[in-house]
Design a protein around this motif. Structure first.
Motif, PDB file in Angstrom:
ATOM      1  N   UNK A  68      -7.676  81.012  40.688  1.00  0.00           N
ATOM      2  CA  UNK A  68      -8.590  81.529  39.660  1.00  0.00           C
ATOM      3  C   UNK A  68      -9.215  82.826  40.153  1.00  0.00           C
ATOM      4  N   UNK A  69      -8.695  83.929  39.671  1.00  0.00           N
ATOM      5  CA  UNK A  69      -9.274  85.248  39.903  1.00  0.00           C
ATOM      6  C   UNK A  69      -9.734  85.763  38.550  1.00  0.00           C
ATOM      7  N   UNK A  70     -11.024  85.775  38.324  1.00  0.00           N
ATOM      8  CA  UNK A  70     -11.560  86.115  37.011  1.00  0.00           C
ATOM      9  C   UNK A  70     -11.347  87.570  36.631  1.00  0.00           C
ATOM     10  N   UNK A  71     -10.862  88.372  37.568  1.00  0.00           N
ATOM     11  CA  UNK A  71     -10.508  89.753  37.235  1.00  0.00           C
ATOM     12  C   UNK A  71      -9.141  89.829  36.560  1.00  0.00           C
ATOM     13  N   UNK A 100     -20.296  91.546  42.277  1.00  0.00           N
ATOM     14  CA  UNK A 100     -20.700  92.895  41.881  1.00  0.00           C
ATOM     15  C   UNK A 100     -20.063  93.867  42.858  1.00  0.00           C
ATOM     16  N   UNK A 101     -19.603  95.015  42.401  1.00  0.00           N
ATOM     17  CA  UNK A 101     -19.062  96.009  43.326  1.00  0.00           C
ATOM     18  C   UNK A 101     -20.098  96.363  44.394  1.00  0.00           C
ATOM     19  N   UNK A 120     -20.047  93.044  36.935  1.00  0.00           N
ATOM     20  CA  UNK A 120     -20.917  91.988  37.443  1.00  0.00           C
ATOM     21  C   UNK A 120     -21.296  91.012  36.332  1.00  0.00           C
ATOM     22  N   UNK A 121     -21.601  91.534  35.168  1.00  0.00           N
ATOM     23  CA  UNK A 121     -21.987  90.684  34.046  1.00  0.00           C
ATOM     24  C   UNK A 121     -20.810  89.839  33.553  1.00  0.00           C
ATOM     25  N   UNK A 122     -19.635  90.428  33.523  1.00  0.00           N
ATOM     26  CA  UNK A 122     -18.459  89.705  33.038  1.00  0.00           C
ATOM     27  C   UNK A 122     -18.100  88.553  33.964  1.00  0.00           C
ATOM     28  N   UNK A 123     -18.009  88.836  35.261  1.00  0.00           N
ATOM     29  CA  UNK A 123     -17.565  87.813  36.205  1.00  0.00           C
ATOM     30  C   UNK A 123     -18.662  86.796  36.495  1.00  0.00           C
ATOM     31  N   UNK A 165     -30.922  91.081  37.158  1.00  0.00           N
ATOM     32  CA  UNK A 165     -30.720  91.045  35.711  1.00  0.00           C
ATOM     33  C   UNK A 165     -29.504  90.226  35.285  1.00  0.00           C
ATOM     34  N   UNK A 166     -28.458  90.239  36.098  1.00  0.00           N
ATOM     35  CA  UNK A 166     -27.261  89.468  35.758  1.00  0.00           C
ATOM     36  C   UNK A 166     -27.569  87.975  35.770  1.00  0.00           C
ATOM     37  N   UNK A 167     -28.269  87.515  36.808  1.00  0.00           N
ATOM     38  CA  UNK A 167     -28.615  86.097  36.877  1.00  0.00           C
ATOM     39  C   UNK A 167     -29.637  85.722  35.804  1.00  0.00           C
TER      40      UNK A 167
END
Length: 259
Positions: A68-71, A100-101, A120-123, A165-167
């Motif tokens: 599972x690589x969400x990218x 996040x990068x 970051x938001x997507x993954x 913010x992502x969390x």
């Protein structure tokens, strides 16, 4: 009741994502799910990660070990296709994946790139929403969805930067998903461990200082372990917790209550 019949998750099918090594929070959760009787499906990131995850999955008797690589497009869909083929049902799923990068994670939020923020938001967040959508038809008799958060979602934590913010978005998503999926008997929770020395956390600047501060200031004067987090999580998957949903559960010795 004795034996397997007494275990609160006996016969339940549980998906665990995000194990990188034996120190991963997801590994502590997998151990707790298994100890409470669940059958496991476990994912690994890629071929480089497989040698670290495969022995753990074998030790836990996992019935499925899946990449599972969400990218990668459709990676999550492939995992759920395999679960559907093998089990045809799912009782719980743990989302323990964040990314996040590096440049965006280590820099100021105000300097973050649009591309880095979006990734970051997507993954770290939207993939949990996608997991919920894929899990819903398999949780016909109800179930529980979990994701991993951190105190930086609600308070400023030095060096947490972009992930705060992502969390925060992730924890808000938990509440909305709990509302939407509640009529189907599907519960949704965010688990918020205190600082734990994991591979993922090591990417944060000054993390050793955060560990020391948490141990000193938490009312329990102790750091949570991956097993502490695991059993707290697994507890919420049991029928005894059937009317608990939409929560952020802090497993941090009370560190989050300190000013």
């Amino acid at each position: 009741m004795t034996g397997a019949a007494a275990l609160p998750l006996a016969g339940r099918k549980v998906l665990v994502t995000g194990i990188a090594n034996d120190q991963s929070i997801a590994h502590g959760c997998a151990r707790a799910f298994r100890a409470m009787g669940a059958d496991l499906a476990i994912t690994y990131l890629n071929d480089k990660a497989l040698p670290h995850v495969a022995p753990l999955a074998e030790a836990l008797g996992a019935e499925l070990l899946l990449p599972l690589d969400l990218r990668q497009a459709d990676a999550l869909e492939s995992v759920f296709a395999a679960i559907t083929e093998r089990w045809g049902v799912l009782h719980a799923a743990l989302h323990s994946i964040a990314f996040a990068p590096k440049d965006d994670l280590h820099g100021r939020l105000v300097d973050s790139s649009a591309a880095g923020f979006a990734m970051a938001m997507d993954i770290s967040c939207h993939s949990f929403i996608r997991m919920a959508r894929l899990a819903e038809p398999l949780m016909r008799g109800g179930g529980t969805l979990f994701t991993m958060s951190f105190q930086g979602a609600s308070k400023v934590v030095e060096h947490y930067n972009l992930m705060g913010p992502v969390k925060a978005a992730l924890e808000s998503s938990v509440r909305y998903l709990a509302h939407e999926l509640g009529p189907a008997g599907i519960r949704v929770h965010a688990i918020s461990p205190g600082p734990i020395a994991t591979r993922a956390a090591s990417g944060l600047a000054e993390f050793d200082h955060l560990l020391a501060d948490a141990a000193a200031r938490a009312p329990a004067h102790a750091l949570a372990t991956i097993d502490d987090v695991g059993y707290a999580t697994a507890m919420l998957a049991a029928d005894h917790a059937r009317l608990i949903t939409g929560t952020t559960l802090y497993v941090d010795g009370g560190y989050h209550i300190m000013g």
